[in-house]
Design a protein around this motif. Structure first.
Motif, PDB file in Angstrom:
ATOM      1  N   PRO A   1     -16.685 -10.008  20.642  1.00 51.57           N
ATOM      2  CA  PRO A   1     -16.697  -9.613  22.047  1.00 51.57           C
ATOM      3  C   PRO A   1     -15.284  -9.503  22.616  1.00 51.57           C
ATOM      4  N   ASP A   2     -14.357 -10.291  22.066  1.00 56.58           N
ATOM      5  CA  ASP A   2     -12.994 -10.290  22.617  1.00 56.58           C
ATOM      6  C   ASP A   2     -12.251  -8.990  22.322  1.00 56.58           C
ATOM      7  N   LEU A   3     -12.751  -8.200  21.352  1.00 55.10           N
ATOM      8  CA  LEU A   3     -12.039  -6.975  21.008  1.00 55.10           C
ATOM      9  C   LEU A   3     -12.579  -5.748  21.731  1.00 55.10           C
ATOM     10  N   TRP A   4     -13.468  -5.985  22.707  1.00 55.20           N
ATOM     11  CA  TRP A   4     -13.995  -4.849  23.471  1.00 55.20           C
ATOM     12  C   TRP A   4     -13.106  -4.535  24.668  1.00 55.20           C
ATOM     13  N   GLY A   5     -11.882  -5.052  24.647  1.00 59.59           N
ATOM     14  CA  GLY A   5     -10.902  -4.734  25.677  1.00 59.59           C
ATOM     15  C   GLY A   5      -9.532  -4.625  25.035  1.00 59.59           C
ATOM     16  N   ILE A   6      -8.678  -3.796  25.685  1.00 59.65           N
ATOM     17  CA  ILE A   6      -7.335  -3.554  25.154  1.00 59.65           C
ATOM     18  C   ILE A   6      -6.539  -4.858  25.009  1.00 59.65           C
ATOM     19  N   TYR A   7      -6.723  -5.770  25.961  1.00 57.40           N
ATOM     20  CA  TYR A   7      -5.938  -6.999  25.915  1.00 57.40           C
ATOM     21  C   TYR A   7      -6.268  -7.815  24.660  1.00 57.40           C
ATOM     22  N   GLY A   8      -7.534  -7.802  24.285  1.00 56.53           N
ATOM     23  CA  GLY A   8      -7.951  -8.501  23.061  1.00 56.53           C
ATOM     24  C   GLY A   8      -7.318  -7.869  21.830  1.00 56.53           C
ATOM     25  N   ILE A   9      -7.296  -6.549  21.821  1.00 58.62           N
ATOM     26  CA  ILE A   9      -6.666  -5.832  20.704  1.00 58.62           C
ATOM     27  C   ILE A   9      -5.167  -6.177  20.671  1.00 58.62           C
ATOM     28  N   ALA A  10      -4.571  -6.227  21.880  1.00 57.90           N
ATOM     29  CA  ALA A  10      -3.142  -6.547  21.964  1.00 57.90           C
ATOM     30  C   ALA A  10      -2.872  -7.937  21.388  1.00 57.90           C
ATOM     31  N   ARG A  11      -3.798  -8.853  21.596  1.00 56.72           N
ATOM     32  CA  ARG A  11      -3.633 -10.206  21.069  1.00 56.72           C
ATOM     33  C   ARG A  11      -3.572 -10.170  19.535  1.00 56.72           C
ATOM     34  N   GLU A  12      -4.441  -9.339  18.936  1.00 57.09           N
ATOM     35  CA  GLU A  12      -4.427  -9.207  17.477  1.00 57.09           C
ATOM     36  C   GLU A  12      -3.111  -8.595  17.004  1.00 57.09           C
ATOM     37  N   ILE A  13      -2.670  -7.597  17.766  1.00 51.42           N
ATOM     38  CA  ILE A  13      -1.438  -6.911  17.374  1.00 51.42           C
ATOM     39  C   ILE A  13      -0.238  -7.853  17.526  1.00 51.42           C
ATOM     40  N   SER A  14      -0.305  -8.710  18.527  1.00 52.02           N
ATOM     41  CA  SER A  14       0.752  -9.708  18.672  1.00 52.02           C
ATOM     42  C   SER A  14       0.775 -10.623  17.450  1.00 52.02           C
ATOM     43  N   ALA A  15      -0.415 -11.028  16.967  1.00 50.39           N
ATOM     44  CA  ALA A  15      -0.468 -11.892  15.781  1.00 50.39           C
ATOM     45  C   ALA A  15       0.021 -11.137  14.542  1.00 50.39           C
ATOM     46  N   LEU A  16      -0.335  -9.844  14.444  1.00 57.15           N
ATOM     47  CA  LEU A  16       0.042  -9.065  13.260  1.00 57.15           C
ATOM     48  C   LEU A  16       1.542  -8.794  13.213  1.00 57.15           C
ATOM     49  N   THR A  17       2.159  -8.614  14.407  1.00 64.34           N
ATOM     50  CA  THR A  17       3.579  -8.275  14.425  1.00 64.34           C
ATOM     51  C   THR A  17       4.455  -9.503  14.624  1.00 64.34           C
ATOM     52  N   GLY A  18       3.818 -10.613  14.981  1.00 69.20           N
ATOM     53  CA  GLY A  18       4.602 -11.811  15.244  1.00 69.20           C
ATOM     54  C   GLY A  18       5.382 -11.710  16.546  1.00 69.20           C
ATOM     55  N   ARG A  19       4.964 -10.797  17.415  1.00 64.31           N
ATOM     56  CA  ARG A  19       5.649 -10.682  18.710  1.00 64.31           C
ATOM     57  C   ARG A  19       4.777 -11.282  19.803  1.00 64.31           C
ATOM     58  N   PRO A  20       5.423 -11.854  20.850  1.00 63.56           N
ATOM     59  CA  PRO A  20       4.617 -12.569  21.855  1.00 63.56           C
ATOM     60  C   PRO A  20       3.702 -11.641  22.652  1.00 63.56           C
ATOM     61  N   LEU A  21       2.611 -12.234  23.123  1.00 60.10           N
ATOM     62  CA  LEU A  21       1.660 -11.521  23.976  1.00 60.10           C
ATOM     63  C   LEU A  21       2.028 -11.811  25.423  1.00 60.10           C
ATOM     64  N   LYS A  22       2.266 -10.743  26.196  1.00 60.99           N
ATOM     65  CA  LYS A  22       2.644 -10.948  27.598  1.00 60.99           C
ATOM     66  C   LYS A  22       1.428 -11.356  28.409  1.00 60.99           C
ATOM     67  N   THR A  23       1.678 -12.095  29.489  1.00 56.72           N
ATOM     68  CA  THR A  23       0.553 -12.494  30.331  1.00 56.72           C
ATOM     69  C   THR A  23       0.194 -11.335  31.264  1.00 56.72           C
ATOM     70  N   LEU A  24      -1.036 -11.394  31.754  1.00 61.23           N
ATOM     71  CA  LEU A  24      -1.517 -10.342  32.651  1.00 61.23           C
ATOM     72  C   LEU A  24      -0.994 -10.587  34.058  1.00 61.23           C
ATOM     73  N   ASN A  25      -0.699  -9.517  34.777  1.00 59.46           N
ATOM     74  CA  ASN A  25      -0.365  -9.663  36.191  1.00 59.46           C
ATOM     75  C   ASN A  25      -1.665  -9.791  36.980  1.00 59.46           C
ATOM     76  N   LEU A  26      -1.788 -10.904  37.688  1.00 61.49           N
ATOM     77  CA  LEU A  26      -3.025 -11.173  38.419  1.00 61.49           C
ATOM     78  C   LEU A  26      -2.719 -11.396  39.893  1.00 61.49           C
ATOM     79  N   ALA A  27      -3.745 -11.233  40.716  1.00 64.83           N
ATOM     80  CA  ALA A  27      -3.600 -11.586  42.134  1.00 64.83           C
ATOM     81  C   ALA A  27      -3.471 -13.103  42.223  1.00 64.83           C
ATOM     82  N   ASP A  28      -2.800 -13.552  43.233  1.00 65.33           N
ATOM     83  CA  ASP A  28      -2.600 -14.986  43.407  1.00 65.33           C
ATOM     84  C   ASP A  28      -3.836 -15.585  44.066  1.00 65.33           C
ATOM     85  N   LYS A  29      -4.365 -16.649  43.474  1.00 67.18           N
ATOM     86  CA  LYS A  29      -5.571 -17.291  44.019  1.00 67.18           C
ATOM     87  C   LYS A  29      -5.349 -17.764  45.462  1.00 67.18           C
ATOM     88  N   LYS A  30      -4.093 -18.080  45.776  1.00 67.80           N
ATOM     89  CA  LYS A  30      -3.775 -18.589  47.122  1.00 67.80           C
ATOM     90  C   LYS A  30      -4.120 -17.563  48.203  1.00 67.80           C
TER      91      LYS A  30
END
Lengths: 789, 341
Positions: free
Chosen positions: A168-197
């Motif tokens: 289920p985690d690979l049904w979104g680009i971010y999940g795919i990016a996580r795999e690619i980060s593991a495959l390339t050994g490069r860090p996965l950037k965090t998502l820009n989110l609205a502030d809960k405050k």
């Protein structure tokens, strides 16, 4: 699922990475990639340009004459797009520009020269819109390559959806990016989110969850949304990934779904002010936003507002609450629904949507909050006027338990068969967001990230898969195994099956064919037969071909009928499965059955039956090594001849029958042909003992040969005669066989029996032979059989 | 008494005229027999003076030996002439004319199955048989596909009116075989499988697979690769490289798709491998702990691999068959090209 490399680059720095190699690594380590598409490579010479004037063209209703500033010069362009206006910034294909296979050249339209072409979205490949020109932001610099303004260049790869069934985690680009980060050994950037405050202190959305199939419902409201359409670059990504730009809110919900795999829904805030989630307690109709009326059933889960359904939970929203041109406020749904519930509802309604396809994979309920904050962030970044106007309502009824798995290095080594060092193991799992909770002398405890814990990862073997796939299956050296040597067991049925088939094909020139396990309705109808069947298939492809066969013969008759045009004489056989009866527990009593038929276009019935006899004799004597007996019998089926129907016994156990096909059937295949054969229960035969061959002593003294002619009474079978012939009262060794059969004009039969007599310890005397001669005659006389004089 | 020289001369002439075995017999009687010429000459010897006896005897014996040699020579010549005549009279035969036309044939599946079974037998695998009609439990639950699992979507199943199914994969026999053999085990089981799908050139609703399982305390992924490589190298009769890719099948964990280097172009790229150099051949993997447990085997103690090889596909590759429908067509003209090996 289509993945955009540009989108991946939002989350992983791919500078200097060979993208093709990366994609092939993805196939080898994650999921199968079905194809790669390069976007924008075949586009050149298109620049941004400003329309300076719009004038009508004589004799044309559609065309306009434009003066266009392309940065370096002012060009005269004839254009047919309806949305041209002065001041508009658009895409201009200059002379020499390449749009795919088309090269732009100077052209005359309505008698006026045009020095280029203003482009619509479809012409530069960023949408399927042909209604007008691409409209760029008014502040866009003029005269620059369109590719520097829009993300037209991209590399897309399509992942086989089937290979993502369990992820289920690979049904979104971010999940795919996580795999690619593991495959390339490069860090996965965090998502820009609205502030809960930003939500704090505001009124909560009124949400009530009554359905037990709603695991989590997260919701918030926004207002003052003024922008109608989303950013062109967002629309391009949606289009490249198989969707299309609609309006700002629809685009952003789709964008978040594609990015995070979390389906989102936006209700018109004026129409939907509160939410109730429940299972319907009656059947009712509901119009979904595609304009189709759906017949909802009791038990289907809906999202309602004031007891009026506004969405079919997890599948599709309703027309009554859809976002329109006038929408300025919105109620956002980010929910987690039970996979099975969504799946069964979608199947029962015959609907399968992007949302339901994702829900039925068991999504991570932790995702709803992230997705909501991401959506609010994106709306605000696209529309500066949009405002958050509620606090977040988050009803979280069903958490997945936290999953912790213990794993030892020793287990990994044993399971994989090679040694993988500890650092590699820990690095790989960490890169895939597994948390190391403990590490004691090569025994580790990991916490499984929530997005992998819904069904994919359960135990140690799953962790080994994570380690090895990223480590690279290619890095595992094949290894033989150390085991005690033992003879392999070959199932008797499998061995005999091959030997019998081989004998039939090699010795008797027969052809093995395969047929279906169900009767062929058309063939049986043509032949006028209605063979027995005790079990049927309830969802057969052809509703008439639903009866499971109880005998092989109808299938073989079809083969005979299909091939008789090619061969005048041939035979076919098959060892297949039949069901003659049901067992007491109502399971099918399936047996293996050997069926065989010979076809002779012109031959006597007797000769064909004897051919069949020769085959079965050979099979029993030389292949099966079992004692064969035949017994004249009767039957009730509609394809065998009433006469000459024999039961077949193997070691005195009934195993089948030998017969001719009745002319009622065979004449339908070919008039006056003869079809004969046999069918035996091969499973039962395989249970029988095979005769062990024991060598007899061969006499070194001379053998005397004696022939006798006996008159055979009417109705006596050979097997009766031979059993008399073999019961001579004598101490001598003898063998007897049938030398000849003679039948006179009156139908009186006589047999010539040939005896070979000897003794193991001496040469026979004349007296010995005379006594033997008398013993034979008297044995036959006792049975009322006389010598022929 | 006849002069010995004359006697020899006469015998020589006579012998030359003899052409058959009978003549040789009477010649023998006439000269060398009990009452023959040589004997009667010897009889005269007693009348000679003693000093002549020795030399006379020698002369007669010499003549006797000469006649014997002549006779043997003549005998040999007659036999030789006879043989020569027989040889010369032989008919010249055109052996380029075909002998009896043989048309018997085994089904392509049978031939390929035998080949694969023999390879596994030689590596110590037992060979088992399975049913075509299975319970839902054996076909799904026992191989870790519970009710409501989306994996059941992946294969459309023929259901029977008693609740059983036409087995959708050979894995349906896994549970029974594990219970029969226990651990350790090394088994293959060929079988016919069914999927409810429309026929076309590459899809059949009735097709063959061969499944294999190997379970022991230390059976590893490395062993799986080894056995698959050995088996396929033997099947194709040339060195085959294999590679594993992740694949999802509920009954294995990890699950793999196994690709082989294209045997037609040796991985260089051709029509068959769609120019990729690799052909996707069979799903495989390490048997899921749940599947072992349901088969009565303790996954803490034992582990193993399983694979399912599409036989129909292999037979098509082997015989260069382009239409899968041919296999169940009963078209003897086409199928009989497979012959029996």
């Amino acid at each position: 699922m289509i993945v955009s490399i540009n989108w991946i680059k939002d989350f992983v720095n791919l500078d200097g990475v060979d993208i093709e190699k990366l994609i092939s690594k993805f196939t080898m380590s994650v999921a199968e990639v079905e194809g790669i598409e390069y976007k924008g490579r075949n586009l050149s010479g298109v620049v941004t340009a400003k329309i300076l004037s719009v004038d009508p063209v004589e004799n044309s209703k559609k065309l306009h004459l434009l003066k266009v500033d392309c940065g370096t010069e002012i060009l005269q362009i004839v254009c047919g797009a309806p949305n041209v206006r002065v001041g508009m910034v658009t895409a201009l294909a200059k002379i020499g520009a390449k749009l795919g296979d088309i090269t732009i050249s100077k052209a005359k339209l309505a008698g006026i020269e045009s020095y280029g072409m203003c482009c619509g979205g479809d012409e530069i490949g960023i949408s399927d819109d042909h209604s007008g020109l691409v409209e760029l932001d008014e502040n866009t610099p003029i005269g620059v390559d369109i590719k520097s303004v829009l993300d037209i260049e991209d590399i897309l790869f399509e992942v086989d959806n089937k290979s993502l069934t369990n992820r289920p985690d690979l049904w979104g680009i971010y999940g795919i990016a996580r795999e690619i980060s593991a495959l390339t050994g490069r860090p996965l950037k965090t998502l820009n989110l609205a502030d809960k405050k930003d939500f704090e202190g505001k009124e909560k959305v009124d949400v009530v969850v009554k359905s037990s199939s709603c695991n989590r419902y997260t919701s918030a409201k926004m207002e003052n949304i003024t922008r109608k359409s989303s950013d062109l670059n967002m629309q391009i990504r949606l289009f490249y990934c198989g969707m299309r730009g609609i309006n700002l809110l629809a685009d952003v919900t789709n964008y978040v779904m594609l990015e995070l795999g979390q389906p989102m829904h936006a209700f018109d805030g004026e129409k939907v002010k509160s939410i109730q989630v429940y299972d319907l307690d009656d059947d009712r109709q509901f119009v979904t936003l595609d304009g189709t009326t759906r017949n909802l059933k009791k038990g289907h889960m809906v999202i309602s507002c004031n007891n009026t359904p506004v969405a079919l939970a997890g599948i599709m929203g309703g027309e009554n609450s859809e976002i329109t041109e006038d929408t300025t406020s919105v109620l956002i749904e980010s929910a987690n629904f039970d996979a099975y519930k969504v799946r069964t509802t979608a199947i029962s309604l015959g609907m399968r949507t992007e949302a339901s396809a994702r829900y039925e994979k068991s999504l991570d309920p932790e995702l709803t909050m992230t997705a909501l904050l991401r959506l609010v962030y994106l709306v605000k970044s696209q529309d500066k006027n949009a405002r958050i106007c509620s606090s977040i309502c988050d009803i979280y009824n069903k958490h997945y338990p936290k999953l912790e798995i213990e794993l030892s290095k020793e287990y990994v080594d044993r399971f994989v068969g090679i040694k993988i060092d500890e650092k590699t193991i820990l690095d790989i799992l960490t890169s895939l967001s597994f948390k190391v909770l403990e590490n004691k002398n090569g025994v580790y405890k990991f916490e499984v990230p929530s997005f992998r814990a819904t069904k994919d990862i359960n135990g140690k073997a799953d962790l080994v898969e994570e380690i090895t796939r990223i480590y690279g299956y290619d890095n595992i050296t094949p290894q033989s195994i150390v085991q005690p040597v033992k003879p392999a067991l070959l199932d008797k049925a499998v061995a005999l099956e091959y030997d019998v088939k081989y004998a039939l094909a090699s010795r008797f020139d027969l052809n093995e064919t395969h047929s279906y396990i169900w009767y062929d309705y058309e063939s049986n109808k043509t032949l006028g037969i209605n063979p027995q069947s005790v079990i049927r298939c309830i969802n057969s492809l052809n509703k008439d071909n639903d009866k499971i066969r109880s005998t092989m013969i109808p299938s073989l008759l079809k083969v005979i009928a299909d091939n008789k045009g090619v061969y005048n004489n041939f035979g076919t056989f098959e060892i297949g499965r039949v069901v003659k009866q049901m067992r007491d527990d109502n399971l099918a009593d399936e047996t293996k059955s050997l069926g065989l038929l010979l076809y002779r276009k012109t031959a006597s019935e007797e000769s064909v039956l004897f051919e069949v006899k020769e085959i079965i004799d050979y099979i029993f004597e030389y292949v099966l090594k079992m004692n064969l007996t035949l017994e004249l019998s009767t039957h009730t089926n509609d394809y065998c001849h009433p006469k000459n129907y024999y039961k077949i016994f193997a070691n005195n156990v009934e195993v089948g029958n030998l017969f001719e096909i009745t002319p009622r059937v065979s004449d339908k295949i070919e008039e006056n042909c003869v079809v004969a054969g046999f069918e035996v229960n091969f499973s039962k035969i395989c249970e029988q003992q095979q005769t062990k061959t024991v060598f007899e002593k061969i006499s070194k003294y001379p053998t005397t040969k004696l022939d006798f002619n006996f008159i055979i009474p009417q109705g006596k079978l050979y097997k009766d005669i031979i059993s008399i012939a073999k019961s001579i009262d004598t101490q001598l060794n003898y063998k007897v066989n049938l030398l000849d059969i003679y039948e006179n004009a009156n139908g009186q039969k006589s047999y010539t029996l040939h005896y070979e007599v000897n003794s193991l310890d001496r040469t026979l005397t004349t007296e010995d032979i005379d006594l033997f001669h008398e013993a034979v005659i008297s044995k036959f006389e006792q049975n009322g059989i006389a010598l022929k004089l | 008494m006849e002069n010995l020289e004359e006697l020899l001369e006469r015998a020589k002439e006579k012998l030359a005229k003899i052409n058959g075995n009978e003549g040789l017999g009477s010649f023998y009687q006439e000269y060398l027999g009990k009452n023959g010429a040589i004997t009667s000459i010897l009889k005269c010897m007693k009348e000679l003076p003693n000093e002549q006896k020795k030399s006379f005897g020698e002369k007669v014996n010499k003549a006797k030996t000469t006649i014997q040699t002549m006779l043997a020579e003549r005998e040999r010549m007659i036999a030789e002439e006879k043989l020569q005549k027989k040889i010369n009279s032989a008919k010249e035969i055109d052996l380029t004319i075909p002998s009896k036309v043989r048309k018997g044939s085994l089904h392509p599946i049978t031939i390929v199955q035998k080949e694969v079974v023999d390879i596994f037998l030689s590596m110590g695998f037992a060979v088992e048989d399975g049913n075509e009609i299975e319970t839902e439990y054996n076909n799904f639950e026992a191989v870790n596909v519970p009710k409501n699992h989306p994996a059941r979507d992946m294969q459309d199943t023929f259901y029977l009116d008693n609740g059983q199914v036409l087995k959708t994969h050979t894995s349906a026999a896994q549970n029974r075989i594990m219970r029969k053999y226990g651990a350790p085990l090394k088994v293959i089981f060929p079988g016919r499988c069914f999927r409810n799908e429309e026929l076309d050139a590459s899809h059949e609703n009735t097709f063959f697979q061969i499944e294999g399982m190997m379970i022991d305390k230390n059976v590893s992924v490395a062993n799986l690769i080894y056995f698959m490589k050995e088996m396929l190298t033997n099947v194709f009769g040339k060195e085959i490289n294999v590679r594993l890719r992740p694949g999802f099948f509920p009954f294995v964990e990890p699950g793999f798709e196994l690709d082989i280097s294209c045997p037609y172009c040796d991985g260089k790229g051709c029509r068959v491998c769609k120019h990729g150099g690799w052909i996707e051949l069979c799903p495989c993997g390490m048997i899921h702990p749940n599947v072992l447990r349901m088969g009565g085997i303790d996954p803490e103690e034992y582990q193993g691999f399983a694979f399912g090889l599409g036989f129909s596909r292999l037979a098509m590759m082997n015989f260069d068959i382009t239409e899968i429908r041919l296999l169940n067509s009963g078209n003897i003209q086409a199928l009989s090209q497979a012959k029996i090996k």
